[in-house]
Design a protein around this motif. Structure first.
Motif, mmCIF file in Angstrom:
data_model
loop_
_atom_site.group_PDB
_atom_site.id
_atom_site.type_symbol
_atom_site.label_atom_id
_atom_site.label_comp_id
_atom_site.label_asym_id
_atom_site.label_seq_id
_atom_site.Cartn_x
_atom_site.Cartn_y
_atom_site.Cartn_z
ATOM 1 N N ALA A 178 0.819 -1.214 0.000
ATOM 2 C CA ALA A 178 0.000 0.000 0.000
ATOM 3 C C ALA A 178 0.851 1.261 0.000
ATOM 4 C CB ALA A 178 -0.926 -0.001 1.220
ATOM 5 N N ILE A 179 2.003 1.197 0.656
ATOM 6 C CA ILE A 179 2.873 2.379 0.692
ATOM 7 C C ILE A 179 3.397 2.697 -0.699
ATOM 8 C CG2 ILE A 179 5.064 3.262 1.585
ATOM 9 C CD1 ILE A 179 4.513 1.846 4.168
ATOM 10 N N ASP A 180 3.744 1.680 -1.484
ATOM 11 C CA ASP A 180 4.210 1.911 -2.857
ATOM 12 C C ASP A 180 3.094 2.519 -3.709
ATOM 13 O OD1 ASP A 180 6.685 0.852 -2.212
ATOM 14 O OD2 ASP A 180 6.084 -1.187 -2.755
ATOM 15 N N ILE A 181 1.866 2.057 -3.497
ATOM 16 C CA ILE A 181 0.735 2.610 -4.247
ATOM 17 C C ILE A 181 0.506 4.073 -3.881
ATOM 18 C CG2 ILE A 181 -1.753 2.425 -4.638
ATOM 19 C CD1 ILE A 181 -1.494 -0.579 -4.151
ATOM 20 N N LEU A 182 0.576 4.377 -2.576
ATOM 21 C CA LEU A 182 0.420 5.760 -2.132
ATOM 22 C C LEU A 182 1.521 6.652 -2.687
ATOM 23 C CD1 LEU A 182 -0.651 5.331 1.608
ATOM 24 C CD2 LEU A 182 -2.022 6.264 -0.255
ATOM 25 N N CYS A 183 2.731 6.118 -2.749
ATOM 26 C CA CYS A 183 3.843 6.903 -3.297
ATOM 27 C C CYS A 183 3.574 7.265 -4.749
ATOM 28 C CB CYS A 183 5.150 6.114 -3.189
ATOM 29 S SG CYS A 183 5.794 5.987 -1.508
ATOM 30 N N GLY A 184 3.040 6.309 -5.511
ATOM 31 C CA GLY A 184 2.732 6.589 -6.906
ATOM 32 C C GLY A 184 1.639 7.629 -7.059
ATOM 33 N N LEU A 185 0.632 7.594 -6.172
ATOM 34 C CA LEU A 185 -0.470 8.550 -6.258
ATOM 35 C C LEU A 185 -0.062 9.942 -5.805
ATOM 36 C CD1 LEU A 185 -3.384 6.330 -4.863
ATOM 37 C CD2 LEU A 185 -2.958 6.950 -7.252
ATOM 38 N N LEU A 186 0.805 10.021 -4.817
ATOM 39 C CA LEU A 186 1.171 11.317 -4.235
ATOM 40 C C LEU A 186 2.388 11.960 -4.889
ATOM 41 C CD1 LEU A 186 0.718 10.489 -0.439
ATOM 42 C CD2 LEU A 186 -0.832 11.776 -1.909
ATOM 43 N N ARG A 187 3.025 11.262 -5.812
ATOM 44 C CA ARG A 187 4.246 11.794 -6.419
ATOM 45 C C ARG A 187 4.038 13.166 -7.068
ATOM 46 N NH1 ARG A 187 8.668 8.693 -7.007
ATOM 47 N NH2 ARG A 187 7.358 6.858 -6.686
ATOM 48 N N PRO A 188 2.926 13.402 -7.817
ATOM 49 C CA PRO A 188 2.735 14.754 -8.385
ATOM 50 C C PRO A 188 2.568 15.833 -7.319
ATOM 51 C CG PRO A 188 1.349 13.140 -9.503
ATOM 52 C CD PRO A 188 1.903 12.465 -8.286
ATOM 53 N N CYS A 189 1.906 15.487 -6.219
ATOM 54 C CA CYS A 189 1.694 16.482 -5.158
ATOM 55 C C CYS A 189 2.995 16.840 -4.459
ATOM 56 C CB CYS A 189 0.687 15.945 -4.143
ATOM 57 S SG CYS A 189 -0.920 15.530 -4.838
ATOM 58 N N VAL A 190 3.889 15.870 -4.360
ATOM 59 C CA VAL A 190 5.149 16.097 -3.666
ATOM 60 C C VAL A 190 6.002 17.126 -4.403
ATOM 61 C CG1 VAL A 190 7.335 15.000 -3.064
ATOM 62 C CG2 VAL A 190 5.208 13.876 -2.500
#
Length: 211
Positions: free
Chosen positions: A103-115
């Motif tokens: 789940a952490i890898d999935i969240l990283c992919g989703l939040l990458r543009p926001c970061v």
């Protein structure tokens, strides 16, 4: 030992440790790396005996029954452990489930543009997600960043600053909530998360500023 005496002992211990560290840094600055090992050996050899001697001396001066005080402290400590144990167990199991499930890898992919909006390196996103939950998990993520990107790289230096700037937010909130009568912690969690985001953004900014 009463609260005043315990505070005095704590202050003395911190003062002694600080003086040893300052002396170690001074000697290192002069080019003597051996002073570090000597200072560590000194602290390991004398810190605990000095603390115990100070406690006993203070108990004699204040005419305190050490056995009774010790038993009372152990009882209160066990009560605290029993109160926070469910929260610690929940946080530990939940975090391991998130890591194992991906789940952490999935969240990283989703939040990458926001970061990118706050200037945080994409490599530091797993660390930003783990830091509010687990100190050991965050250290492991930071070590992975430093091994893959380099200690002196922008992501590596940002990860190091993030470790010091952030906090295990949900862990601390969970501990306090277990002892609070009113457990409406939505505002506390929102404010703490806002502080974490600000700390992570500031970490990236100041690393870029001083690189």
């Amino acid at each position: 030992v009463d609260k005043g005496g315990a505070g005095l002992i704590t202050a003395l211990c911190h003062t002694c440790a600080g003086l040893v560290r300052v002396g170690m840094l001074f000697r290192v600055g002069a080019g003597s790396i051996k002073a570090v090992d000597g200072g560590k050996a000194l602290m390991r050899g004398y810190a605990v005996p000095c603390i115990l001697a100070g406690i006993m001396l203070l108990a004699i001066v204040k005419e305190t029954d050490l056995c009774t005080a010790f038993a009372r402290g152990v009882r209160r400590g066990l009560e605290t452990v029993m109160a926070i144990f469910p929260v610690v167990l929940l946080m530990t199991v939940g975090l391991r489930m998130l890591e194992a499930s991906g789940a952490i890898d999935i969240l990283c992919g989703l939040l990458r543009p926001c970061v990118r909006l706050i200037g945080l390196p994409a490599e530091c996103l797993p660390l930003a997600l783990l830091r509010p939950f687990s100190g050991s998990g965050a250290v492991g993520a930071a070590m992975g960043i430093m091994e893959s990107c380099g200690v002196d790289s922008y992501p590596g230096m940002t990860a190091a600053v993030m470790l010091g700037a952030g906090e295990t937010t949900f862990y601390v909130i969970g501990l306090y909530a277990s002892k609070m009568e009113k457990r409406d912690i939505k505002k506390i969690a929102a404010a703490a998360l806002a502080g974490d985001i600000a700390a992570f953004a500031a970490s990236a900014f100041f690393v870029r500023l001083f690189m």
